[in-house]
Design a protein around this motif. Structure first.
Motif, PDB file in Angstrom:
ATOM      1  N   THR A  93      13.799   0.865  -1.641  1.00 37.23           N
ATOM      2  CA  THR A  93      12.548   0.185  -1.346  1.00 37.23           C
ATOM      3  C   THR A  93      12.290   0.261   0.167  1.00 37.23           C
ATOM      4  OG1 THR A  93      13.200  -1.334  -3.060  1.00 37.23           O
ATOM      5  CG2 THR A  93      11.285  -1.938  -1.771  1.00 37.23           C
ATOM      6  N   TRP A  94      11.033   0.424   0.521  1.00 36.81           N
ATOM      7  CA  TRP A  94      10.553   0.525   1.908  1.00 36.81           C
ATOM      8  C   TRP A  94      10.937   1.832   2.581  1.00 36.81           C
ATOM      9  CZ3 TRP A  94       6.760  -2.515   2.120  1.00 36.81           C
ATOM     10  CH2 TRP A  94       6.822  -3.787   1.524  1.00 36.81           C
ATOM     11  N   GLN A  95      11.523   2.774   1.797  1.00 36.14           N
ATOM     12  CA  GLN A  95      11.775   4.093   2.361  1.00 36.14           C
ATOM     13  C   GLN A  95      10.515   4.916   2.106  1.00 36.14           C
ATOM     14  OE1 GLN A  95      15.366   5.854   0.787  1.00 36.14           O
ATOM     15  NE2 GLN A  95      14.567   7.897   1.202  1.00 36.14           N
ATOM     16  N   PHE A  96      10.020   5.634   3.111  1.00 34.69           N
ATOM     17  CA  PHE A  96       8.789   6.399   2.932  1.00 34.69           C
ATOM     18  C   PHE A  96       9.029   7.613   2.060  1.00 34.69           C
ATOM     19  CE2 PHE A  96       7.806   4.146   6.906  1.00 34.69           C
ATOM     20  CZ  PHE A  96       6.637   3.539   6.486  1.00 34.69           C
ATOM     21  N   PRO A  97       8.037   8.136   1.332  1.00 34.37           N
ATOM     22  CA  PRO A  97       6.699   7.558   1.166  1.00 34.37           C
ATOM     23  C   PRO A  97       6.698   6.334   0.247  1.00 34.37           C
ATOM     24  CG  PRO A  97       6.948   9.501  -0.205  1.00 34.37           C
ATOM     25  CD  PRO A  97       8.208   9.388   0.588  1.00 34.37           C
ATOM     26  N   TRP A  98       5.884   5.366   0.626  1.00 34.94           N
ATOM     27  CA  TRP A  98       5.801   4.163  -0.200  1.00 34.94           C
ATOM     28  C   TRP A  98       5.131   4.449  -1.536  1.00 34.94           C
ATOM     29  CZ3 TRP A  98       3.889   0.087   3.916  1.00 34.94           C
ATOM     30  CH2 TRP A  98       4.945  -0.151   4.799  1.00 34.94           C
ATOM     31  N   HIS A  99       5.594   3.724  -2.562  1.00 33.58           N
ATOM     32  CA  HIS A  99       5.021   3.921  -3.896  1.00 33.58           C
ATOM     33  C   HIS A  99       4.386   2.625  -4.395  1.00 33.58           C
ATOM     34  CE1 HIS A  99       6.484   7.955  -5.393  1.00 33.58           C
ATOM     35  NE2 HIS A  99       6.786   7.916  -4.116  1.00 33.58           N
TER      36      HIS A  99
ATOM     37  N   GLN B 223      -1.677   4.966  -4.629  1.00 33.48           N
ATOM     38  CA  GLN B 223      -0.873   3.778  -4.938  1.00 33.48           C
ATOM     39  C   GLN B 223      -1.418   2.553  -4.215  1.00 33.48           C
ATOM     40  OE1 GLN B 223       0.447   6.717  -4.129  1.00 33.48           O
ATOM     41  NE2 GLN B 223       1.841   7.255  -5.803  1.00 33.48           N
ATOM     42  N   ALA B 224      -1.724   2.732  -2.925  1.00 33.43           N
ATOM     43  CA  ALA B 224      -2.280   1.626  -2.150  1.00 33.43           C
ATOM     44  C   ALA B 224      -3.626   1.212  -2.739  1.00 33.43           C
ATOM     45  CB  ALA B 224      -2.440   2.035  -0.698  1.00 33.43           C
ATOM     46  N   ALA B 225      -4.442   2.225  -3.108  1.00 28.38           N
ATOM     47  CA  ALA B 225      -5.759   1.938  -3.677  1.00 28.38           C
ATOM     48  C   ALA B 225      -5.617   1.120  -4.956  1.00 28.38           C
ATOM     49  CB  ALA B 225      -6.496   3.241  -3.966  1.00 28.38           C
ATOM     50  N   ILE B 226      -4.683   1.551  -5.823  1.00 23.26           N
ATOM     51  CA  ILE B 226      -4.529   0.840  -7.092  1.00 23.26           C
ATOM     52  C   ILE B 226      -4.042  -0.588  -6.852  1.00 23.26           C
ATOM     53  CG2 ILE B 226      -3.132   0.769  -9.203  1.00 23.26           C
ATOM     54  CD1 ILE B 226      -3.423   3.814  -9.257  1.00 23.26           C
ATOM     55  N   SER B 227      -3.133  -0.754  -5.901  1.00 18.51           N
ATOM     56  CA  SER B 227      -2.651  -2.111  -5.639  1.00 18.51           C
ATOM     57  C   SER B 227      -3.803  -2.990  -5.141  1.00 18.51           C
ATOM     58  CB  SER B 227      -1.501  -2.084  -4.633  1.00 18.51           C
ATOM     59  OG  SER B 227      -1.987  -1.888  -3.325  1.00 18.51           O
ATOM     60  N   ALA B 228      -4.678  -2.411  -4.314  1.00 17.03           N
ATOM     61  CA  ALA B 228      -5.796  -3.195  -3.782  1.00 17.03           C
ATOM     62  C   ALA B 228      -6.808  -3.533  -4.872  1.00 17.03           C
ATOM     63  CB  ALA B 228      -6.485  -2.424  -2.663  1.00 17.03           C
TER      64      ALA B 228
ATOM     65  N   GLU C 169       6.179  -0.918  -3.229  1.00 22.28           N
ATOM     66  CA  GLU C 169       5.831  -1.394  -1.895  1.00 22.28           C
ATOM     67  C   GLU C 169       4.364  -1.831  -1.841  1.00 22.28           C
ATOM     68  OE1 GLU C 169       7.283   1.465  -2.548  1.00 22.28           O
ATOM     69  OE2 GLU C 169       9.194   1.531  -1.474  1.00 22.28           O
ATOM     70  N   SER C 170       3.492  -0.995  -2.441  1.00 22.46           N
ATOM     71  CA  SER C 170       2.063  -1.304  -2.410  1.00 22.46           C
ATOM     72  C   SER C 170       1.791  -2.662  -3.033  1.00 22.46           C
ATOM     73  CB  SER C 170       1.276  -0.246  -3.171  1.00 22.46           C
ATOM     74  OG  SER C 170       1.583   1.028  -2.684  1.00 22.46           O
ATOM     75  N   PHE C 171       2.423  -2.893  -4.188  1.00 23.61           N
ATOM     76  CA  PHE C 171       2.150  -4.160  -4.867  1.00 23.61           C
ATOM     77  C   PHE C 171       2.806  -5.340  -4.159  1.00 23.61           C
ATOM     78  CE2 PHE C 171       0.293  -1.763  -8.286  1.00 23.61           C
ATOM     79  CZ  PHE C 171      -0.687  -2.623  -8.734  1.00 23.61           C
ATOM     80  N   ILE C 172       3.978  -5.111  -3.526  1.00 21.06           N
ATOM     81  CA  ILE C 172       4.576  -6.210  -2.759  1.00 21.06           C
ATOM     82  C   ILE C 172       3.598  -6.628  -1.668  1.00 21.06           C
ATOM     83  CG2 ILE C 172       6.418  -6.820  -1.131  1.00 21.06           C
ATOM     84  CD1 ILE C 172       8.303  -5.101  -2.785  1.00 21.06           C
ATOM     85  N   ILE C 173       2.977  -5.635  -1.010  1.00 19.45           N
ATOM     86  CA  ILE C 173       2.036  -5.947   0.070  1.00 19.45           C
ATOM     87  C   ILE C 173       0.816  -6.694  -0.466  1.00 19.45           C
ATOM     88  CG2 ILE C 173       0.470  -4.921   1.771  1.00 19.45           C
ATOM     89  CD1 ILE C 173       2.603  -2.697   2.092  1.00 19.45           C
ATOM     90  N   SER C 174       0.227  -6.161  -1.559  1.00 17.18           N
ATOM     91  CA  SER C 174      -1.015  -6.792  -2.025  1.00 17.18           C
ATOM     92  C   SER C 174      -0.756  -8.191  -2.591  1.00 17.18           C
ATOM     93  CB  SER C 174      -1.713  -5.902  -3.049  1.00 17.18           C
ATOM     94  OG  SER C 174      -0.921  -5.765  -4.195  1.00 17.18           O
ATOM     95  N   ILE C 175       0.361  -8.345  -3.310  1.00 14.89           N
ATOM     96  CA  ILE C 175       0.639  -9.674  -3.866  1.00 14.89           C
ATOM     97  C   ILE C 175       0.942 -10.669  -2.740  1.00 14.89           C
ATOM     98  CG2 ILE C 175       2.243 -11.004  -5.316  1.00 14.89           C
ATOM     99  CD1 ILE C 175       2.419  -8.487  -7.117  1.00 14.89           C
ATOM    100  N   SER C 176       1.659 -10.194  -1.705  1.00 16.91           N
ATOM    101  CA  SER C 176       1.925 -11.076  -0.569  1.00 16.91           C
ATOM    102  C   SER C 176       0.622 -11.536   0.064  1.00 16.91           C
ATOM    103  CB  SER C 176       2.741 -10.356   0.501  1.00 16.91           C
ATOM    104  OG  SER C 176       3.825  -9.717  -0.088  1.00 16.91           O
ATOM    105  N   LEU C 177      -0.324 -10.593   0.214  1.00 18.75           N
ATOM    106  CA  LEU C 177      -1.616 -10.953   0.807  1.00 18.75           C
ATOM    107  C   LEU C 177      -2.298 -12.049  -0.005  1.00 18.75           C
ATOM    108  CD1 LEU C 177      -3.205  -7.591   1.925  1.00 18.75           C
ATOM    109  CD2 LEU C 177      -2.762  -9.599   3.330  1.00 18.75           C
ATOM    110  N   LEU C 178      -2.229 -11.890  -1.326  1.00 20.48           N
ATOM    111  CA  LEU C 178      -2.847 -12.879  -2.200  1.00 20.48           C
ATOM    112  C   LEU C 178      -2.191 -14.245  -2.000  1.00 20.48           C
ATOM    113  CD1 LEU C 178      -4.874 -13.274  -4.599  1.00 20.48           C
ATOM    114  CD2 LEU C 178      -2.925 -12.958  -6.105  1.00 20.48           C
TER     115      LEU C 178
END
Lengths: 419, 263
Positions: A9-15, A80-85, A18-27
């Motif tokens: 986890t957190w090793q690039f490229p993010w999948h 991936q980032a788009a889908i998480s958003a 990571e994307s969902f951890i970021i978006s859920i954290s934002l929420l």
């Protein structure tokens, strides 16, 4: 699959993880800020700060995307980032779809974390910002090279970007004012939704308020159930002189129809007075027993009584109150005492004048067609042209989708059997 | 023409379609298989005639009530089924679309609408027809895509190659999604004219936006074609559930009691 397992986890490229951890954290951060900030209302900056802010964001995205091609920048424009958003915003709006919004009576936990006023809450703000940033990076990355496919991609993504950004930033500059016009009086005071008053640089006078109605209907009223009997598939009898129709076991004949009437000792007579309700003289013939009943029926109005016609001990013939077909206001807009111009406004046909759009929204419904009051709304939305540009970009981009489907991309698949 | 005459037309239409399907099966290797086509098209013509007649009788476009939208859904889904059948030679697709059309037409038969001529002032707009028509086309395409999704899940279970199925699903979703976008944006443009603002988060708007977002997730999920196909197909099925809530369910939600889209 083995490769996936080895990746940390957190090793690039993010999948997705990571994307969902970021978006859920934002929420969650959004919920917490909402909870801490309590009843404070978020105020978006108005003109010209909003424009400057968005220009800074756009320039920042363009510079970063073009000159700092790090893994994290690449992630910002990844599917991936788009889908998480999109997913996190969908989730939030899904909650909004189930929880009644702006309902003052609901309180408690849902209100504390902003779920009773989602579109004005911190979680919504953060999630949309996240979406906008990701959308921005994606647009810049795919802008070049210029091909038809990339252009359609640009129309769809940039169109959406423009619509969301200008609609959100525009709320601070949006004016929606209500005005109650009274026939014969020039008025320039308006009120916003919080009841705060504003004076316009021009005045509006209501010359005439008009209503067109559908003809009333005749139907059976059940005294047992206390309601109009509406049989499926059938139409009620439209009131028109000479009209006849079979309803149940009865043949209903409309012998006489008065658009406006007054009651006198003999029955009903034509009247143009205020509150003169429609009335009809009706003959009802029972098709089984040949029994004949005739008499007056009237829908009544705010100042005259309704008049039913009894057919049996528990069935009456009644006239419905005419439904509104169209209403409009003839208005005079004064720039000064001597300079004025006359217009007509109606629902779906607003008027543009002095930078405002004026909408017909209502009238005194109790008085119906005798209303001397017309309620109008004045709207000023300087960001509207930007929203429209975005909308038309999206429409054009969608045409490409209909035309091409996914066929172009699918050709590639046929050559490799990855699916 | 009123709902009283309805039964004649739907029995004729359903009869033609079923005969057509049977004839395709019987005549599949014969040169006279065009006879089947005539029956298939005749079914659409029957419903078309009824709808036009109803339109004339009502003196307003029949797009207002749920029953009226079901009628249009029956027309569009049968046309789409026919087109897909001719274009991709998918017999099961034709059978499914026509059965769906028959189902929707019979819902109207067993649960008829009241006949109501009135059209409230807000609906009297040139945007009314395009807004509803593109939505119904979108719904018809997306319903088809969801069925293709279920077929894909079934094929996966049998360990079949579903490459063709998923490509078809993608194409149909793209078309349906584009129409969904048209519907949403036409609605926004209309709302600006009628209510003063293009977006007010009316409950139906909220759900329409949600539907749009869920299909957006599917489309983006499919960008990477190596991705787990099974998940894509599940997203597709879930999306259709949201669509159904938007279409019928909204009326029953407590959050939607103040909607301007009541019908």
């Amino acid at each position: 699959m083995n490769k996936e397992k080895k990746r940390k986890t957190w090793q690039f490229p993010w999948h997705y993880l990571e994307s969902f951890i970021i978006s859920i954290s934002l929420l969650l951060i959004g919920f917490i800020i909402e909870w801490i900030s309590g009843d404070t209302i978020i105020k978006l900056p108005g003109w010209p700060v909003n424009l400057i802010l968005i220009l800074i964001v756009i320039s920042y995205i363009i510079i970063v995307q073009n000159f700092f091609k790090t893994s994290i920048v690449k992630w910002f424009s990844s599917p991936q980032a788009a889908i998480s958003a999109i997913s996190i915003l969908t989730f939030l709006i899904l909650l909004m779809g189930f929880i009644p919004q702006n309902d003052e009576t609901t309180a408690g936990f849902a209100k504390t974390i902003g779920l009773t006023h989602v579109t004005r809450s911190w979680p919504y703000l953060l999630c949309s910002l996240y979406l906008i940033v990701i959308l921005g990076f994606t647009i810049v990355r795919r802008f070049l090279p210029f091909t038809i496919k990339n252009f359609a991609f640009f129309l769809n993504h940039a169109g959406l970007f423009i619509v969301i950004v200008s609609a959100s930033l525009g709320t601070a500059d949006l004016w929606r004012l209500n005005m109650q016009l009274v026939e014969g009086r020039a008025i320039f005071t308006t009120y916003d939704n919080n009841g705060k008053s504003f004076n316009l640089p021009f005045a509006i006078k209501l010359l005439d308020f008009k209503i067109k109605e559908y003809p009333p209907n005749i139907g059976f009223y059940s005294l047992k159930d206390n309601k109009l009997i509406i049989e499926k598939k059938t139409q009620l009898v439209e009131v028109k002189e000479g009209n006849s129709k079979i309803l149940g076991n009865w043949n209903i004949i409309i012998e006489k129809y008065l658009n406006g009437s007054k009651k006198d000792s003999l029955g009903y007579d034509t009247s143009n007075a205020i509150g003169a309700a429609p009335a009809a003289y009706i003959k009802a013939v029972n098709q089984i027993s040949s029994k004949e009943i005739s008499g007056w029926v009237s829908s009544g109005s705010f100042n005259s009584l309704m008049k039913p016609l009894a057919l049996t001990s528990d069935i009456e013939l009644v006239m419905t109150i005419p439904a509104t077909r169209e209403y409009s206001s003839d208005i005079r807009v004064f720039e000064s005492m001597k300079e004025y111009q006359d217009y007509t406004i109606k629902v779906n046909e607003p008027l543009k004048v002095h930078g405002w759009t004026i909408y017909q929204t209502g009238y005194n419904e109790k008085m119906g067609k005798w209303s001397k009051i017309s309620i109008i709304e004045l709207v000023r939305d300087p960001w509207l042209p930007a929203v429209y540009i975005g909308i038309f970009m999206l429409l054009t981009g969608s045409l490409y989708l209909v035309w091409m489907g996914r066929s172009k991309q699918t050709k590639k698949i046929k050559n490799n059997d990855m699916v | 023409m009123t709902w009283y005459n309805y039964s004649t037309y739907i029995f004729c239409a359903s009869g033609s379609w079923i005969t057509g399907i049977i004839l395709i099966y019987i005549l599949r290797k014969k040169s006279i298989k065009w006879i089947a086509d005539i029956f298939l098209i005749a079914g659409i013509v029957f419903i078309g005639i009824f709808t036009i007649g109803l339109w004339i009788e009502l003196e307003r476009p029949p797009f207002r009530t749920l029953g009226e939208t079901r009628l249009w859904y029956g027309i569009f889904i049968s046309i789409i089924g026919l087109v897909i059948y001719y274009r991709w030679k998918l017999f099961w697709m034709l059978v499914y679309s026509l059965l769906m059309a028959i189902l929707f037409l019979f819902i109207n038969y067993f649960n008829p609408d009241t006949f109501d001529k009135t059209l409230m002032p807000a609906l009297q707009s040139p945007w009314f027809i395009p807004h509803v028509v593109v939505y119904i086309i979108a719904y018809a395409f997306l319903a088809v895509s969801s069925l293709i999704g279920l077929l894909g899940l079934y094929q996966l279970r049998l360990n079949k190659n579903i490459k063709k199925t998923i490509i078809l699903a993608d194409n149909i979703v793209y078309i349906g999604f584009a129409f969904l976008t048209f519907g949403l944006l036409f609605g926004a443009l209309w709302a600006k004219e009628a209510w003063g603002h293009y977006w007010t988060w009316d409950p139906k708007e909220t759900w329409a936006f949600l539907t749009w977002m869920v299909y957006l997730i599917y489309i983006h999920f499919r960008v990477n074609k190596k991705q787990n196909v099974k998940s894509s197909l599940w997203i597709l099925s879930f999306a259709f559930v949201i669509l159904l809530i938007c279409w019928f369910g909204v009326n029953y939600l407590p959050s939607a009691q103040t909607s301007v889209h009541v019908y």
